[in-house]
Design an enzyme around this catalytic site. Structure first.
Site, PDB file in Angstrom:
ATOM      1  N   ASP A  98       0.757  -1.055   0.028  1.00 53.94           N
ATOM      2  CA  ASP A  98       0.319   0.099  -0.190  1.00 53.94           C
ATOM      3  C   ASP A  98       0.428   1.072   0.130  1.00 53.94           C
ATOM      4  O   ASP A  98       0.860   2.034  -0.777  1.00 53.94           O
ATOM      5  CB  ASP A  98      -0.868  -0.090   1.359  1.00 53.94           C
TER       6      ASP A  98
ATOM      7  N   ASP B  86      -9.311  -1.126   3.178  1.00 54.50           N
ATOM      8  CA  ASP B  86      -8.544  -0.715   4.420  1.00 54.50           C
ATOM      9  C   ASP B  86      -9.829  -1.342   5.393  1.00 54.50           C
ATOM     10  O   ASP B  86      -9.427  -1.765   6.359  1.00 54.50           O
ATOM     11  CB  ASP B  86      -9.195   0.614   4.952  1.00 54.50           C
TER      12      ASP B  86
END
Lengths: 451, 245
Positions: free
Chosen positions: A193, A372
């Site tokens: 990420d 997320d």
């Protein structure tokens, strides 16, 4: 007078944290109630996340570690490939394909994965329901879900609810992964990420920039915190800054991407849009999407320029690009910030390796990617399989990581990955709690000693 | 005695905090953030302490003094942390005031400050209850219960919930007292808090004696009531003073 500023500060943050907390809570409950029953331990499923190595409890530690590392590596590679594929598709304007694909995958997740979770709930609690009713209900749920995720006409509340539901379903699915693989995978994703959003040439970064240069929304699934209706933009915008310590005069809050272009507009009012994006991560299939969204209005009082007032951050799209007709822009912004925000969000692109989905994160007033949500919940769900104590510790760590990310966002003003800080903190706290704290607490409290 | 019992124990320990949360805290996002961060601070303090004590546990002896030292160090550490918390809060207060000026809203009222202190204390208290009571409750949701040798009259979960309730009260309101004490530079209040905390911790040592919980718990509740009354009196005094001015 209700004027206390306590009531206005931190609204956005809570707006993000509340759904994340709800998602985590439900995943924990789900894991808790189902895992106790399913000691049967059905043969571990094979997914994209454990292609290489199937963990069995009898393996030695090194074997598990190596296997888990390989799994994570393969998974991250799959994700990267899929992401690049998406970028490519997006680059060549296959937007409709992406949107429909996203819809399909949302449908698939809700129907198939959701359905199997409902089935196990029904079995576990022996809920008396016949198959036809169940089928009709599931179909309704799914269709409404797909519609609400993508259409603009659906109340935001419903939309948010279904985003959370999607997150819960996928996260619950992920908790089926073996333990070592889960941990290594989470860390690998956090690192991925970081790279994908921040590194030059990272796929998510490219995607976001592409989208903002085109004035388009990314097709991706994003949770959008409800923009509170009609508040003064001034107050809102700057809250985060406040938290940051009065950092700036223009408050933009957000997580991720900040597109801003001032090109032509400097004179007038400058609009800064901050977009946040999150990264998404993909589920098993491994994919992700990034999104950007613009955010919320910032108040900036900076230049007293003509229109000066408040700016709404509209999509990036709204603002950019239109150097010319500023007046138009202004009008637009004033009129329809909410609408635009609503419209933007979500699409998700799932890539389904094995029928997994991808989640993308979204931006929100602050927008947070669905990915997320999912990986936070996976971490907490995994912690729930050990003990409640680790759940609380991980929850606190993740939430505070999210808070840090939000504050960083306010400081650095461009899209930030939401996973790394939270996941790393969560993992660290999990092991600290498990190795250090639990023996301590159990030791003292079984002697009924507290302080 | 399964799910109902588990929920009952949890509510026993956390019910008052829950209602306080719903009534006061939940409407103000900033207070929620305060609760969360203060919970995190407490968790970190617990982790540090357990890291320090990890090498010595489990204690083999039946003597009480090692536990006494354990509690002494823990309380000392946490009280040190409270001072740190106060420092941070002071800076925060300045920032909040500056911010309020900027958006032309009123500065923090006295009640606002007290609510922030309350939220901070509640974070500590909730963290205490969660880690010392709730996290051990998992078995209570099952069909059995558990008794400790030294306190064989009452189920362990019930005792720990009752003790946790007392500590939640003490933690929650002693933060209000401490913050006021720091703000007014009132030495009595400043010392009151650590002393109450220490005495309460030491009182739980009584539980080491067989049947000690019958004596220890009422004493603990006496401390909790003392804290509550002191806090009530102090808040009342400040509010009336504030009004007169």
């Amino acid at each position: 007078m209700d004027g206390s500023i306590l009531e206005s500060i931190g609204l956005e943050i809570i707006g993000v944290m509340a759904p994340v907390s709800i998602c985590m809570l439900l995943v924990v409950l789900l894991v808790y109630s189902l895992s106790s029953s399913s000691s049967s331990a059905a043969a571990p499923i094979r997914t994209a996340a454990n292609l290489v190595y199937l963990e069995t409890p009898s393996d030695s530690t090194t074997q598990k570690l190596e296997g888990a590392l390989l799994n994570a590596l393969v998974f991250v590679i799959i994700i990267s490939i899929v992401t690049f594929l998406l970028v490519l598709l997006y680059y060549y304007n296959f937007t409709n394909f992406l949107k429909n694909y996203t819809r399909f995958s949302a449908f698939f997740v809700l129907a198939a994965m959701g359905g199997s979770i409902f089935l196990s709930i029904i079995q576990h609690f022996s809920i008396p329901i016949d198959s036809i009713t169940c089928f009709v209900l599931l179909l309704n749920f799914t269709v409404v879900g797909v519609l609400s995720v993508f259409s603009r006409a659906v109340p935001i509340f419903l939309k948010q609810g279904f985003m959370v539901a999607l997150g819960i379903i996928v996260a619950a699915w992920f908790t089926n992964l073996p333990e070592w693989t889960t941990w290594v995978l989470l860390i690998a994703l956090a690192l991925y990420d970081l790279v994908a959003v921040l590194a030059p040439g990272g796929p998510l970064k490219i995607l976001v920039e592409l989208a903002s240069s085109r004035d388009e929304e990314l097709p991706a699934l994003v949770y959008e915190a409800r923009p509170t209706v009609s508040r003064n933009s001034g107050v809102r915008g700057s809250n985060l800054d406040l938290l940051v310590g009065g950092f700036s005069d223009s408050g933009s809050v957000e997580l991720q991407v900040v597109p801003r272009n001032n090109e032509s507009d400097l004179e007038n009012s400058d609009y800064t849009a901050v977009a946040i994006r999150n990264q998404s991560e993909v589920g098993i299939g491994g994919e992700e999407g990034g999104e950007t969204s613009p955010l919320v209005p910032n108040s900036r009082e900076r230049q007293s320029s003509s229109s000066g007032s408040s700016e709404y951050s509209v999509d990036t799209s709204g603002q950019y690009g239109h150097g010319h007709g500023q007046s138009e822009i202004v009008a637009d912004e004033e009129r329809s910030p909410l609408v635009e925000l609503l419209g933007l969000e979500g699409e998700r692109e799932p890539v389904g390796g094995d029928g997994s989905d991808t989640f993308v994160t979204a931006t929100r007033g602050i927008k947070l990617g669905l990915g997320d949500f999912i990986f936070y919940s996976v971490l907490v769900g995994r912690a729930a399989m050990y003990d409640l104590m680790t759940v609380y510790a991980c929850y606190l760590a993740i939430i505070s990581g999210l808070g840090c990310t939000l504050i960083l966002l306010a400081v650095c003003r461009h899209a930030l990955p939401a996973l790394p800080i939270s996941i790393i903190l969560g993992v660290v706290f999990y092991f600290l709690t498990r190795l250090l704290m639990e023996p301590f607490i159990v030791g003292t409290s079984t002697h009924l000693m507290m302080f | 005695m399964t799910v109902a019992a588990g929920i009952g124990y949890a509510l026993l320990a956390l019910g008052p905090s829950l209602s306080l949360f719903v009534a006061v805290i939940s409407k103000k996002p900033f207070l929620i953030l305060t609760v969360l961060s203060s919970t995190l601070v407490w968790l970190i303090s617990l982790i540090v302490l357990s890291g320090l004590w990890r090498g010595f546990l489990p204690l083999k002896t039946t003597a009480w003094w090692p536990y006494g030292i354990l509690i002494l160090t823990s309380v000392a550490f946490q009280e040190g942390l409270r001072i740190l918390f106060w420092r941070v809060y002071q800076r925060l207060e300045d920032i909040l005031d500056a911010f309020a000026d900027r958006v032309s809203k009123p500065r923090l009222f006295l009640t606002d400050k007290m609510q922030i202190a309350l939220a901070g204390g509640m974070g500590h208290g909730v963290a205490h209850a969660v880690f010392f009571c709730l996290s051990l409750l998992t078995p209570a949701f099952g069909p059995a219960t558990f008794y400790v040798d030294k306190c064989s009259q009452i189920p362990f979960f019930l005792v720990s919930a009752i003790i946790a309730l007392a500590f939640v009260t003490i933690h929650t309101f002693s933060m209000v007292i401490a913050f006021n004490g720091y703000a007014e530079k009132n030495i009595v209040d400043q010392l009151f808090v650590p002393i109450v905390h220490l005495i309460s911790g030491m009182l739980t040592l009584i539980n080491l004696a067989s049947g000690g919980c019958v004596v220890g718990i009422p004493l603990l509740y006496f401390m909790a009531l003392l804290t509550l009354m002191h806090c009530g009196k102090m808040v009342w005094r400040r509010l009336t003073e504030n009004q007169n001015r």
